[in-house]
Design a protein around this motif. Structure first.
Motif, PDB file in Angstrom:
ATOM      1  N   THR A 166       0.824  -1.211   0.000  1.00  0.00           N
ATOM      2  CA  THR A 166       0.000   0.000   0.000  1.00  0.00           C
ATOM      3  C   THR A 166       0.860   1.263   0.000  1.00  0.00           C
ATOM      4  OG1 THR A 166      -0.159  -0.056   2.427  1.00  0.00           O
ATOM      5  CG2 THR A 166      -1.916  -1.135   1.187  1.00  0.00           C
ATOM      6  N   SER A 167       2.099   1.149  -0.476  1.00  0.00           N
ATOM      7  CA  SER A 167       2.996   2.300  -0.470  1.00  0.00           C
ATOM      8  C   SER A 167       2.590   3.311  -1.539  1.00  0.00           C
ATOM      9  CB  SER A 167       4.437   1.850  -0.697  1.00  0.00           C
ATOM     10  OG  SER A 167       4.593   1.284  -1.979  1.00  0.00           O
ATOM     11  N   ARG A 168       3.191   4.484  -1.488  1.00  0.00           N
ATOM     12  CA  ARG A 168       2.829   5.545  -2.417  1.00  0.00           C
ATOM     13  C   ARG A 168       3.421   5.333  -3.796  1.00  0.00           C
ATOM     14  NH1 ARG A 168       6.596   9.625  -3.127  1.00  0.00           N
ATOM     15  NH2 ARG A 168       8.512   9.381  -1.924  1.00  0.00           N
ATOM     16  N   ARG A 169       4.310   4.371  -3.935  1.00  0.00           N
ATOM     17  CA  ARG A 169       4.850   4.042  -5.257  1.00  0.00           C
ATOM     18  C   ARG A 169       4.700   2.550  -5.500  1.00  0.00           C
ATOM     19  NH1 ARG A 169       9.442   1.324  -4.942  1.00  0.00           N
ATOM     20  NH2 ARG A 169      10.710   1.416  -3.040  1.00  0.00           N
ATOM     21  N   ALA A 170       4.552   2.200  -6.760  1.00  0.00           N
ATOM     22  CA  ALA A 170       4.354   0.803  -7.113  1.00  0.00           C
ATOM     23  C   ALA A 170       5.635   0.012  -6.885  1.00  0.00           C
ATOM     24  CB  ALA A 170       3.921   0.687  -8.570  1.00  0.00           C
ATOM     25  N   HIS A 203       1.515  -7.225  -4.863  1.00  0.00           N
ATOM     26  CA  HIS A 203       0.327  -6.598  -5.435  1.00  0.00           C
ATOM     27  C   HIS A 203       0.179  -5.188  -4.857  1.00  0.00           C
ATOM     28  CE1 HIS A 203      -1.982 -10.374  -6.953  1.00  0.00           C
ATOM     29  NE2 HIS A 203      -0.674 -10.554  -7.025  1.00  0.00           N
ATOM     30  N   HIS A 204       0.379  -4.179  -5.704  1.00  0.00           N
ATOM     31  CA  HIS A 204       0.269  -2.794  -5.273  1.00  0.00           C
ATOM     32  C   HIS A 204      -1.192  -2.376  -5.396  1.00  0.00           C
ATOM     33  CE1 HIS A 204       1.038   1.693  -5.726  1.00  0.00           C
ATOM     34  NE2 HIS A 204       1.521   1.373  -4.552  1.00  0.00           N
ATOM     35  N   VAL A 205      -1.874  -2.368  -4.264  1.00  0.00           N
ATOM     36  CA  VAL A 205      -3.320  -2.155  -4.264  1.00  0.00           C
ATOM     37  C   VAL A 205      -3.721  -0.795  -4.849  1.00  0.00           C
ATOM     38  CG1 VAL A 205      -5.401  -2.085  -2.824  1.00  0.00           C
ATOM     39  CG2 VAL A 205      -3.591  -3.741  -2.328  1.00  0.00           C
ATOM     40  N   PRO A 206      -3.028   0.299  -4.547  1.00  0.00           N
ATOM     41  CA  PRO A 206      -3.458   1.595  -5.094  1.00  0.00           C
ATOM     42  C   PRO A 206      -3.517   1.648  -6.611  1.00  0.00           C
ATOM     43  CG  PRO A 206      -1.942   1.934  -3.295  1.00  0.00           C
ATOM     44  CD  PRO A 206      -1.929   0.457  -3.576  1.00  0.00           C
ATOM     45  N   THR A 207      -2.604   0.962  -7.295  1.00  0.00           N
ATOM     46  CA  THR A 207      -2.593   1.001  -8.756  1.00  0.00           C
ATOM     47  C   THR A 207      -3.061  -0.299  -9.398  1.00  0.00           C
ATOM     48  OG1 THR A 207      -0.283   0.253  -8.825  1.00  0.00           O
ATOM     49  CG2 THR A 207      -0.672   2.632  -8.742  1.00  0.00           C
ATOM     50  N   GLY A 208      -3.180  -1.351  -8.619  1.00  0.00           N
ATOM     51  CA  GLY A 208      -3.574  -2.643  -9.171  1.00  0.00           C
ATOM     52  C   GLY A 208      -2.476  -3.336  -9.946  1.00  0.00           C
ATOM     53  N   THR A 209      -1.240  -2.827  -9.866  1.00  0.00           N
ATOM     54  CA  THR A 209      -0.131  -3.440 -10.592  1.00  0.00           C
ATOM     55  C   THR A 209       0.477  -4.581  -9.777  1.00  0.00           C
ATOM     56  OG1 THR A 209       1.411  -1.804  -9.682  1.00  0.00           O
ATOM     57  CG2 THR A 209       0.409  -1.315 -11.820  1.00  0.00           C
ATOM     58  N   VAL A 210       1.128  -5.490 -10.488  1.00  0.00           N
ATOM     59  CA  VAL A 210       1.738  -6.655  -9.856  1.00  0.00           C
ATOM     60  C   VAL A 210       3.207  -6.731 -10.262  1.00  0.00           C
ATOM     61  CG1 VAL A 210       1.761  -9.178  -9.693  1.00  0.00           C
ATOM     62  CG2 VAL A 210      -0.424  -7.931  -9.789  1.00  0.00           C
ATOM     63  N   ALA A 211       4.076  -6.775  -9.279  1.00  0.00           N
ATOM     64  CA  ALA A 211       5.499  -7.021  -9.517  1.00  0.00           C
ATOM     65  C   ALA A 211       5.783  -8.451  -9.100  1.00  0.00           C
ATOM     66  CB  ALA A 211       6.357  -6.044  -8.718  1.00  0.00           C
ATOM     67  N   ALA A 212       6.281  -9.265 -10.025  1.00  0.00           N
ATOM     68  CA  ALA A 212       6.414 -10.691  -9.763  1.00  0.00           C
ATOM     69  C   ALA A 212       7.816 -11.185 -10.102  1.00  0.00           C
ATOM     70  CB  ALA A 212       5.388 -11.476 -10.571  1.00  0.00           C
ATOM     71  N   ALA A 287       2.335  12.130   0.039  1.00  0.00           N
ATOM     72  CA  ALA A 287       1.567  11.592  -1.076  1.00  0.00           C
ATOM     73  C   ALA A 287       0.611  12.642  -1.624  1.00  0.00           C
ATOM     74  CB  ALA A 287       0.789  10.354  -0.635  1.00  0.00           C
ATOM     75  N   GLU A 288      -0.027  13.393  -0.726  1.00  0.00           N
ATOM     76  CA  GLU A 288      -0.955  14.437  -1.156  1.00  0.00           C
ATOM     77  C   GLU A 288      -0.229  15.505  -1.972  1.00  0.00           C
ATOM     78  OE1 GLU A 288      -3.656  13.865   2.890  1.00  0.00           O
ATOM     79  OE2 GLU A 288      -2.300  15.566   2.680  1.00  0.00           O
ATOM     80  N   ALA A 289       0.981  15.843  -1.524  1.00  0.00           N
ATOM     81  CA  ALA A 289       1.739  16.890  -2.206  1.00  0.00           C
ATOM     82  C   ALA A 289       2.207  16.433  -3.595  1.00  0.00           C
ATOM     83  CB  ALA A 289       2.936  17.291  -1.364  1.00  0.00           C
ATOM     84  N   SER A 290       2.501  15.129  -3.708  1.00  0.00           N
ATOM     85  CA  SER A 290       3.014  14.619  -4.983  1.00  0.00           C
ATOM     86  C   SER A 290       1.909  14.157  -5.920  1.00  0.00           C
ATOM     87  CB  SER A 290       3.984  13.466  -4.746  1.00  0.00           C
ATOM     88  OG  SER A 290       3.302  12.364  -4.161  1.00  0.00           O
ATOM     89  N   GLY A 291       0.685  14.160  -5.405  1.00  0.00           N
ATOM     90  CA  GLY A 291      -0.438  13.713  -6.221  1.00  0.00           C
ATOM     91  C   GLY A 291      -0.603  12.214  -6.236  1.00  0.00           C
ATOM     92  N   ALA A 292       0.190  11.483  -5.449  1.00  0.00           N
ATOM     93  CA  ALA A 292       0.045  10.035  -5.386  1.00  0.00           C
ATOM     94  C   ALA A 292      -1.238   9.672  -4.683  1.00  0.00           C
ATOM     95  CB  ALA A 292       1.248   9.418  -4.666  1.00  0.00           C
ATOM     96  N   LEU A 294      -1.725   7.043  -2.571  1.00  0.00           N
ATOM     97  CA  LEU A 294      -1.635   6.407  -1.275  1.00  0.00           C
ATOM     98  C   LEU A 294      -0.223   6.466  -0.756  1.00  0.00           C
ATOM     99  CD1 LEU A 294      -3.161   4.818   0.914  1.00  0.00           C
ATOM    100  CD2 LEU A 294      -2.590   2.741  -0.307  1.00  0.00           C
ATOM    101  N   ALA A 295      -0.060   6.551   0.548  1.00  0.00           N
ATOM    102  CA  ALA A 295       1.268   6.549   1.155  1.00  0.00           C
ATOM    103  C   ALA A 295       1.365   5.446   2.179  1.00  0.00           C
ATOM    104  CB  ALA A 295       1.543   7.883   1.826  1.00  0.00           C
ATOM    105  N   SER A 296       2.594   5.070   2.498  1.00  0.00           N
ATOM    106  CA  SER A 296       2.805   4.055   3.533  1.00  0.00           C
ATOM    107  C   SER A 296       4.136   4.266   4.181  1.00  0.00           C
ATOM    108  CB  SER A 296       2.726   2.657   2.925  1.00  0.00           C
ATOM    109  OG  SER A 296       3.950   2.323   2.341  1.00  0.00           O
ATOM    110  N   GLY A 297       4.630   3.201   4.808  1.00  0.00           N
ATOM    111  CA  GLY A 297       5.891   3.306   5.519  1.00  0.00           C
ATOM    112  C   GLY A 297       7.089   3.426   4.614  1.00  0.00           C
ATOM    113  N   ASP A 298       6.930   3.367   3.305  1.00  0.00           N
ATOM    114  CA  ASP A 298       8.065   3.535   2.424  1.00  0.00           C
ATOM    115  C   ASP A 298       8.429   5.014   2.382  1.00  0.00           C
ATOM    116  OD1 ASP A 298       9.923   3.645   0.482  1.00  0.00           O
ATOM    117  OD2 ASP A 298       8.616   3.001  -1.153  1.00  0.00           O
ATOM    118  N   THR A 299       9.402   5.402   3.142  1.00  0.00           N
ATOM    119  CA  THR A 299       9.745   6.807   3.289  1.00  0.00           C
ATOM    120  C   THR A 299      10.995   7.183   2.523  1.00  0.00           C
ATOM    121  OG1 THR A 299      10.957   6.250   5.304  1.00  0.00           O
ATOM    122  CG2 THR A 299       8.669   6.971   5.538  1.00  0.00           C
TER     123      THR A 299
END
Length: 300
Positions: A166-170, A203-212, A287-292, A294-299
């Motif tokens: 659920t991080s702000r980047r995929a 599975h990056h829920v905010p974008t629905g993308t999958v890194a496998a 995340a709000e400032a960058s337009g993303a 969702l944000a998470s612990g990925d800082t």
């Protein structure tokens, strides 16, 4: 009776001379904590009483609510297990902790409801997973490892480990390939179920993308060996801590920009020198400032 031993090689108290060392019990999170910062590892796993941590942050609340909603969706009756159930599942799972104010909490509740609904739209409700938040474990001659898998799928007779992000980047395929926890989960699943498991998915829920990534037998073996190596170092540090406590030199802080986010910052003078502490909602503001979305612990 044999003499009790407690040496810096990690020998446990109560062991008999000549006996093999007890297995080092750990989770992937514990192993990574040792790598990331021995000081934080000590405070989190060894200090008694454990130092008080700061209150949970808003991005943690977002992540927990997302995971719970995706888990609970599979418990719904067949006739209502649709994407339309997403908003209510998020609402009932929502944790209103760490946010700047009620307005920010409400904004992110709506954001997560939309993201979870979109993600659920890509799932087939007729094919439930083999496991949800399933505890998995395995042992080697060195470690007894235990962890929890977000989701375990059956794909054509082979098992696939799925982890929700659920991080702000995929997530990237390189992250899936190099992730120690994901490889250890796959090894544990293979061992427990006696079925081949080499594919891991983020599975990056905010974008629905999958890194496998699909491991080989050899790459999984290397990851298990890596975990054993980390465990040996942590075992030796644990043993010295039992002998001399906080006087041990084996728990230095790894000072970095992440110290501004550390839950144990209040107890670490070195970490406190790294700028001001981040607020409980700082990751969401970024995340709000960058337009993303969702944000998470990925800082990073």
């Amino acid at each position: 009776m044999g003499d009790q031993v407690s040496g810096t090689d990690g020998t446990a108290q109560g062991a008999f001379p000549g006996m093999p060392l007890p297995l080092y019990s750990a989770s992937p999170s514990r192993l990574l904590a040792w790598l990331d910062c021995p000081r934080r590892y000590r405070m989190q796993y060894l200090d008694r009483p454990r130092p008080a941590t700061r209150p949970p942050r808003a991005h943690t609340s977002v992540g927990v609510a997302t995971h719970h909603a995706l888990r609970d969706w599979w418990d719904l009756p067949d006739e209502v297990r649709t994407a339309a159930a997403g908003p209510e599942l998020v609402r009932t799972s929502w944790i209103d902790v760490g946010f700047r104010d009620p307005d920010q909490s409400a904004t992110w509740l709506a954001t997560v409801q939309a993201e979870v609904t979109a993600y659920l739209g890509g799932l087939d409700p007729r094919h439930p997973p083999v496991g949800l938040e399933r505890t998995v474990a395995f042992r080697t001659r060195t470690i007894a490892l235990t962890g929890r898998v977000d989701r375990l799928d059956d794909r054509g007779g082979e098992l696939v480990v799925v982890d929700y992000k659920t991080s702000r980047r995929a997530s990237t395929t390189d992250e899936a390939r190099t992730s120690l926890p994901m490889a250890l989960y796959a090894a544990a699943v293979w061992k427990m179920f006696r079925r081949r498991c080499v594919r891991v998915e983020l599975h990056h829920v905010p974008t629905g993308t999958v890194a496998a990534h699909t491991h080989t037998d050899e790459s999984l073996t290397r990851k298990v060996a890596e975990a054993e190596s980390i465990a040996r170092d942590a075992r030796a540090a644990d043993a010295q801590f039992r002998e001399i406590g906080v006087a041990s030199s084996l728990f230095p802080p790894h000072v970095s920009s992440l110290c501004a986010w550390c839950d144990y910052r209040a107890h670490c003078p070195e970490g406190q020198q790294v700028g001001p502490e981040r607020s409980g909602w700082a990751a969401l503001e970024r995340a709000e400032a960058s337009g993303a979305s969702l944000a998470s612990g990925d800082t990073s």
